[in-house]
Design an enzyme around this catalytic site. Sequence first.
Site, PDB file in Angstrom:
ATOM      1  N   LYS A  74       1.277  -1.492  -0.361  1.00 43.44           N
ATOM      2  CA  LYS A  74      -0.059   0.288   0.004  1.00 43.44           C
ATOM      3  C   LYS A  74       0.722   1.416  -0.117  1.00 43.44           C
ATOM      4  O   LYS A  74       1.816   1.354   0.632  1.00 43.44           O
ATOM      5  CB  LYS A  74      -0.751  -0.312   1.775  1.00 43.44           C
TER       6      LYS A  74
HETATM    7  C1  E4P Z   1      -7.822   1.520   4.253  1.00 43.68           C
HETATM    8  O1  E4P Z   1      -7.349   0.929   3.466  1.00 43.68           O
HETATM    9  C2  E4P Z   1      -7.996   2.082   4.942  1.00 43.68           C
HETATM   10  O2  E4P Z   1      -7.319   1.005   5.678  1.00 43.68           O
HETATM   11  C3  E4P Z   1      -9.261   2.376   5.852  1.00 43.68           C
HETATM   12  O3  E4P Z   1     -10.470   2.471   5.120  1.00 43.68           O
HETATM   13  C4  E4P Z   1      -9.294   4.125   6.416  1.00 43.68           C
HETATM   14  O4  E4P Z   1     -10.160   4.276   7.180  1.00 43.68           O
HETATM   15  P1  E4P Z   1     -11.063   5.098   8.419  1.00 43.68           P
HETATM   16  O5  E4P Z   1     -11.181   6.899   7.567  1.00 43.68           O
HETATM   17  O6  E4P Z   1     -12.151   4.623   8.696  1.00 43.68           O
HETATM   18  O7  E4P Z   1      -9.513   4.952   9.243  1.00 43.68           O
END
Ligand code: E4P
Length: 220
Positions: free
Chosen positions: A83
């Site tokens: 990522k």
């Molecule tokens: C995606 O891969 C992220 O880990 C996640 O969806 C972030 O979500 P949040 O905005 O609730 O932190």
Amino acid sequence: MKFFVDTADITELRSLVETGLVDGVTTNPTLIAHARRQFEEVLTEICAIVSGPVSAEVTAIDLEGMLAEGRHLAKISSNVVIKVPLTVEGLKACHILAQEGTPVNVTLCFSAAQALLAAKAGAAYISPFIGRLDDVGELGMTLIHQIVEIYDNYPDFKTEILAASIRSPLHVVEAAQAGADVATIPPKIFRQLYNHPLTDKGVASFLSDWQKTGQTIGRD
Ligand code: E4P
């Protein structure tokens, strides 16, 4: 639609995997911090529990650092997806890692233009953050619709749309209606998807009526 679980909590993950509905996992540095465990140790465990894609995020913000971290994390298991943030350095890293055969999830996407660039960089996944856009007064779901429309225009794009920052079951439903390929869902929201008070009430009432018959199935 594929369901990923957005967690680094092994207990939560194991319990959801038992449903047979989990296709993959996403993590991020905040989720790792909440788990209060060593990143690579947790990642190794997650990859042993789930055979589908497991996103592991780099924390470097420069290209060389992202490449070094990405290559290192990718060695942990064949189902690791690297990522990277949707910055210009992240896009460069995505392009190089993708060419090396490592799948990349480009995260922190907040515009259709950014999603277009991620597809051109060869991302395996683009992660538009629905909830965080809603938080600042924009309609996060509109972004999902825009990306679906753009990617549909170019069959050469192989990037899957991974609806992220999901805050409610409705987000999952609307992302599915819009045509997102994947939703990454926090454990609490995952459970809310199948729990419904009318289902519980219906089961209790059927059970009560059935007991009045005095019958058992397959044991008479
Ligand atoms: C995606 O891969 C992220 O880990 C996640 O969806 C972030 O979500 P949040 O905005 O609730 O932190």
